[in-house]
Design an enzyme around this catalytic site. Structure first.
Site, PDB file in Angstrom:
ATOM      1  N   CYS A   1     -14.607  -2.130   4.740  1.00  0.00           N
ATOM      2  CA  CYS A   1     -13.514  -0.988   3.248  1.00  0.00           C
ATOM      3  C   CYS A   1     -14.080   0.006   2.926  1.00  0.00           C
ATOM      4  O   CYS A   1     -13.677   0.478   2.674  1.00  0.00           O
ATOM      5  CB  CYS A   1     -12.317  -2.105   3.308  1.00  0.00           C
ATOM      6  SG  CYS A   1     -11.738  -2.964   5.148  1.00  0.00           S
TER       7      CYS A   1
ATOM      8  N   CYS B   1     -17.274  -8.837   3.368  1.00  0.00           N
ATOM      9  CA  CYS B   1     -17.390  -8.967   4.765  1.00  0.00           C
ATOM     10  C   CYS B   1     -17.612  -7.982   6.016  1.00  0.00           C
ATOM     11  O   CYS B   1     -17.751  -6.806   4.870  1.00  0.00           O
ATOM     12  CB  CYS B   1     -16.058  -9.611   5.736  1.00  0.00           C
ATOM     13  SG  CYS B   1     -15.063  -8.401   6.579  1.00  0.00           S
TER      14      CYS B   1
ATOM     15  N   LYS C   1      -5.325   0.467  14.179  1.00  0.00           N
ATOM     16  CA  LYS C   1      -5.497   1.476  13.856  1.00  0.00           C
ATOM     17  C   LYS C   1      -5.436   2.965  13.930  1.00  0.00           C
ATOM     18  O   LYS C   1      -6.798   2.529  14.983  1.00  0.00           O
ATOM     19  CB  LYS C   1      -6.088   1.121  11.948  1.00  0.00           C
ATOM     20  CG  LYS C   1      -7.528   0.939  12.473  1.00  0.00           C
ATOM     21  CD  LYS C   1      -8.045   0.187  11.232  1.00  0.00           C
ATOM     22  CE  LYS C   1      -7.692  -0.809  11.133  1.00  0.00           C
ATOM     23  NZ  LYS C   1      -8.609  -2.185   9.744  1.00  0.00           N
TER      24      LYS C   1
ATOM     25  N   LYS D   1      -7.440   6.717  12.052  1.00  0.00           N
ATOM     26  CA  LYS D   1      -7.677   7.328  10.512  1.00  0.00           C
ATOM     27  C   LYS D   1      -8.584   8.449  10.792  1.00  0.00           C
ATOM     28  O   LYS D   1      -9.177   8.967  12.090  1.00  0.00           O
ATOM     29  CB  LYS D   1      -8.177   6.775  10.027  1.00  0.00           C
ATOM     30  CG  LYS D   1      -8.538   4.957   9.615  1.00  0.00           C
ATOM     31  CD  LYS D   1      -9.951   3.685   9.452  1.00  0.00           C
ATOM     32  CE  LYS D   1      -8.997   3.046   8.425  1.00  0.00           C
ATOM     33  NZ  LYS D   1      -9.379   1.923   7.915  1.00  0.00           N
TER      34      LYS D   1
ATOM     35  N   CYS E   1     -15.323  -3.281  -2.218  1.00  0.00           N
ATOM     36  CA  CYS E   1     -13.662  -3.604  -1.616  1.00  0.00           C
ATOM     37  C   CYS E   1     -13.372  -4.480  -2.620  1.00  0.00           C
ATOM     38  O   CYS E   1     -13.727  -4.937  -3.015  1.00  0.00           O
ATOM     39  CB  CYS E   1     -14.052  -3.763   0.407  1.00  0.00           C
ATOM     40  SG  CYS E   1     -14.456  -5.130   0.224  1.00  0.00           S
TER      41      CYS E   1
ATOM     42  N   ARG F   1      -3.143   5.878  10.178  1.00  0.00           N
ATOM     43  CA  ARG F   1      -3.237   5.875   8.869  1.00  0.00           C
ATOM     44  C   ARG F   1      -3.461   7.277   7.424  1.00  0.00           C
ATOM     45  O   ARG F   1      -3.131   8.008   7.835  1.00  0.00           O
ATOM     46  CB  ARG F   1      -3.998   5.112   8.073  1.00  0.00           C
ATOM     47  CG  ARG F   1      -4.441   3.783   9.774  1.00  0.00           C
ATOM     48  CD  ARG F   1      -3.282   2.685   8.487  1.00  0.00           C
ATOM     49  NE  ARG F   1      -3.034   1.901   9.497  1.00  0.00           N
ATOM     50  CZ  ARG F   1      -4.961   0.304   8.971  1.00  0.00           C
ATOM     51  NH1 ARG F   1      -4.993   0.472   7.940  1.00  0.00           N
ATOM     52  NH2 ARG F   1      -4.293  -0.687   9.572  1.00  0.00           N
TER      53      ARG F   1
ATOM     54  N   ARG G   1       0.805  -1.615   0.124  1.00  0.00           N
ATOM     55  CA  ARG G   1      -0.145  -0.219   0.652  1.00  0.00           C
ATOM     56  C   ARG G   1       1.156   1.336   0.031  1.00  0.00           C
ATOM     57  O   ARG G   1       1.248   1.311   0.959  1.00  0.00           O
ATOM     58  CB  ARG G   1      -0.997  -0.142   1.604  1.00  0.00           C
ATOM     59  CG  ARG G   1      -1.791   0.774   1.487  1.00  0.00           C
ATOM     60  CD  ARG G   1      -3.187   0.516   2.486  1.00  0.00           C
ATOM     61  NE  ARG G   1      -4.021  -0.366   2.460  1.00  0.00           N
ATOM     62  CZ  ARG G   1      -4.442  -0.562   3.588  1.00  0.00           C
ATOM     63  NH1 ARG G   1      -4.494   0.065   4.895  1.00  0.00           N
ATOM     64  NH2 ARG G   1      -5.332  -1.626   3.568  1.00  0.00           N
TER      65      ARG G   1
ATOM     66  N   CYS H   1      -8.098 -10.678  -1.132  1.00  0.00           N
ATOM     67  CA  CYS H   1      -8.204 -10.105   0.650  1.00  0.00           C
ATOM     68  C   CYS H   1      -8.281 -11.422   1.921  1.00  0.00           C
ATOM     69  O   CYS H   1      -9.708 -12.129   1.809  1.00  0.00           O
ATOM     70  CB  CYS H   1      -9.894  -9.338   0.970  1.00  0.00           C
ATOM     71  SG  CYS H   1      -9.788  -8.975   2.648  1.00  0.00           S
TER      72      CYS H   1
END
Ligand code: SRM
Ligand code: SF4
Length: 592
Positions: A494, A490, A224, A226, A445, A146, A77, A451
């Site tokens: 995302c 899922c 994480k 954000k 996503c 992030r 990424r 994934c």
């Protein structure tokens, strides 16, 4: 509650972070050996360096049958604050996608690029090449701040440039300061990078601060974190879905400060009732000069009080839920050393995806080009990868990535517009005027096959579903209605399905009668908003992929027949209360 630190044994990941000695351990030993993959501990640390170990899930059964190992590969990424790119940077990423990746570049919902399918033997050279083009992968993933989001529109309106300036300062300040990244991937050479802070040695930590990572400390954040900067009249960063949101307060055409919102986050695990999606709520107002101070205070409260024993509940939103916003605010005040004023009431009112042709305000033009589900690739007549490569090679102009997985071609000279249009036509690249409204406002996503957490298809399945929706909406006379459709493989959220007008969330993997895998079943959520300021609710659960559209058609019919004048689809669904369920039944979803 405000002083309670969550008890419990620290999770395994906490031990790995500590043992890694500032993100150095495990990787340094394993990244350069001749194995095809790395161990679990190294893979955990590697995330902080911007890469995930994955395997091609389409090949799992075959590999197992043959007695071979999984088809290991890495996702890399690229961290791009505010999605700002030069032509050289675009071309460098494209080159990597073609040479060491799977031939595609993926624009993410957080204005970054992902390379997929990188083999371990190419990982180090890939990360090095990204840094050589003055981009980075450091902190694109991991338990840190992030990529920071910013409205990407290259408008000379005095607002966007101020916003981007604040985003750059913020991203720079909260990037990790360990030298391990440079030592491992760049032979110790610290690239003169606009987005990366000075070496730790040149910082003067205050008493009690960690000498290497003054903001994060040795175990970094519990999870994480954000941040997004947003504009009320253009919430294109979907800012309320973030842990921390700076919503600009604009007066007389200039940003005078920000209303700070905290506690957004969409991940949820149906099996854990204690988890839920949340939108950020207002905390305070700060002047532009105070964004770093408030950011530090919020992040340090999260660092010190976030749940380090249960990763499912380790996001900031759960601290705020457990304590209440008032107690959280008092704690942030303690960290910042002063009382925080009330917010000024800046809230999202509109959104612009910045697609199509616009004047920049400096005599030049920008063109927002839609990219279906963010995937830049050549496919039949649509040669997007080749076309964008040719564009950047010929025009050498800047670009921006949007939070809707698309790209903005900036700084187009009006005299050369015809040439640009002809080039895009030559490669079959459709402009926004030529795609349907429903496709324009949809996202998925990546899900399968890359994934590791996907239970169903998303990116590969959404085009079929959109085609069906296009037919039905046309038939119902609703083809021009603007609403967001977001699909994920899922419940982790995302593609931000939980504040969309229509959210389609992968529920269970399904098989056709002959045993071959099908797209799976989905939970349909309705009643969010296009501007991203309301969560949706469950309409139907466990809907097989091929029945999703037929479940939606009666709702569209009611909308057509019963809507109030000018009412948007999500507002209608919310008003008439179509959704009775608010919780998913327990079913396992995976977080790492
Ligand atoms: Fe995400 C994990 C892809 C934005 C919530 N996300 C993942 C991983 C890395 C899977 C994994 O952990 O093994 C996915 C990689 C798939 C692949 O093959 O590429 C993945 N997430 C994405 C991207 C690429 C989706 C996209 O279509 O663009 C986005 C990358 C953004 C970026 O550039 O950094 C992406 N992920 C999001 C968002 C939306 C956002 O940030 O605006 C969310 C919801 C907001 C939030 O954070 O709550 C999101 N991703 C998650 C979660 C659930 C976190 C939680 O609190 O429970 C996971 C699972 C985890 O972290 O363990 C996850
Ligand atoms: Fe993977 Fe789930 Fe995120 Fe989709 S929502 S990328 S399936 S973790």
């Amino acid at each position: 509650m405000a002083d309670a630190k969550p008890g419990g044994k620290p999770s395994k990941v906490e031990g790995i972070k500590l043992a890694s000695e500032y993100l150095r351990g495990f990787i340094a030993e394993e990244a350069f050996n001749d194995q095809t993959h790395i161990g679990e501990d190294a893979a955990t640390v590697l995330k902080f360096h911007g890469s995930y170990q994955q395997d091609d899930r389409d090949l799992r059964v075959e590999r197992k049958r043959e007695g071979g190992e999984k088809a290991y590969q890495f996702m890399v990424r690229v961290r791009i604050p505010g999605g700002k790119l030069t032509a050289e940077q675009y071309l460098a990423c494209d080159r990597l996608a073609q040479t060491v990746g799977d031939g595609t570049l993926r624009v993410t919902v957080r204005q970054e690029f992902q390379l997929h399918g990188v083999l371990k033997q190419d990982l180090a050279a890939t990360i090095k090449a990204i840094n050589e083009t003055l981009l980075s992968t450091l902190a694109a993933c991991g338990d840190v701040e992030r990529n920071v989001l910013c409205c990407p529109a290259p408008l000379n309106d005095g607002i966007r440039s101020a916003l981007q300036e604040d985003v750059d300062r913020f991203a720079h300040h909260f990037a990790p300061r360990t030298s391990s990244y440079w030592d491992i991937w760049m032979d110790g050479e610290r690239v003169n990078h606009p987005d990366i802070p000075k070496p730790a040695a040149t910082l003067v930590p205050t008493i009690g601060d960690d000498p290497v990572e003054p903001i994060y400390g040795k175990t970094y954040l519990p999870r994480k974190f954000k941040t997004a900067f947003g504009l009320p009249h253009d919430n294109c960063t979907d800012a309320l879905a973030n842990d921390l949101c700076f919503m600009a307060v604009v007066e007389h055409g200039a940003i005078v400060g920000y209303d700070v919102y905290t506690g957004g986050g969409l991940g949820t695990t149906p099996s854990a009732k204690k988890t839920f999606p949340a939108l950020a709520a207002p905390l305070t107002f700060v002047k532009r000069g105070d964004v770093l101070a408030i950011g530090e205070a919020v992040i340090k409260v999260f660092r010190d009080f976030g749940d380090r024993s249960d990763r499912k509940r380790a996001r900031l939103k759960y601290i705020i839920y457990d304590w209440g916003m008032d107690a959280f605010k008092r704690k942030v005040e303690e960290y910042i050393g002063s009382r925080l004023p009330a917010p000024r009431g800046a809230a999202p009112t509109e959104v612009d995806d910045h697609l199509g042709l616009h004047e920049q305000g400096d005599g030049k033009l920008f063109l927002g080009v839609p990219i279906e589900n963010g995937r830049i690739k050549d496919s039949g007549e649509l040669r997007l990868a080749s076309g964008l490569r040719a564009y950047f090679e010929r025009f050498g102009a800047k670009a921006r990535l949007t939070c809707q997985q698309s790209i903005i071609l900036a700084d187009i000279e009006p005299a050369r517009l015809g040439e640009v249009e002809a080039l895009l036509d030559e490669f079959g690249i459709a402009r926004v005027e030529r795609i349907s409204t429903v496709k324009r406002w949809s996202m998925a996503c990546p899900a399968l096959p890359t994934c590791g957490l996907a239970v169903t298809e998303a990116e590969r399945a959404l085009p079929t579903l959109i085609a069906e929706l296009e037919t039905e909406l046309e038939r119902l006379g609703l083809a021009d209605e603007r609403f967001t459709v977001r699909m994920t493989g899922c419940p982790n959220g995302c593609a931000r399905p939980y504040n969309a007008d229509i959210g389609l969330v992968g529920r269970s993997a399904a098989k056709h009668e002959d045993g071959t895998p099908s797209a799976g079943t989905y939970t349909i959520f309705l009643g969010g908003s296009t501007i991203g300021d309301r969560l949706n609710a469950i309409y139907k659960d466990y809907v097989p992929f091929d029945q999703v559209v037929s479940e939606l058609v009666p709702v569209f019919e009611r909308f057509r027949d019963e809507r109030e004048s000018g009412e948007a689809f999500g507002d209608f669904c919310d008003r008439v209360g179509l959704c009775s369920q608010t919780e998913l039944e327990a079913d396992e979803a995976i977080v790492t």
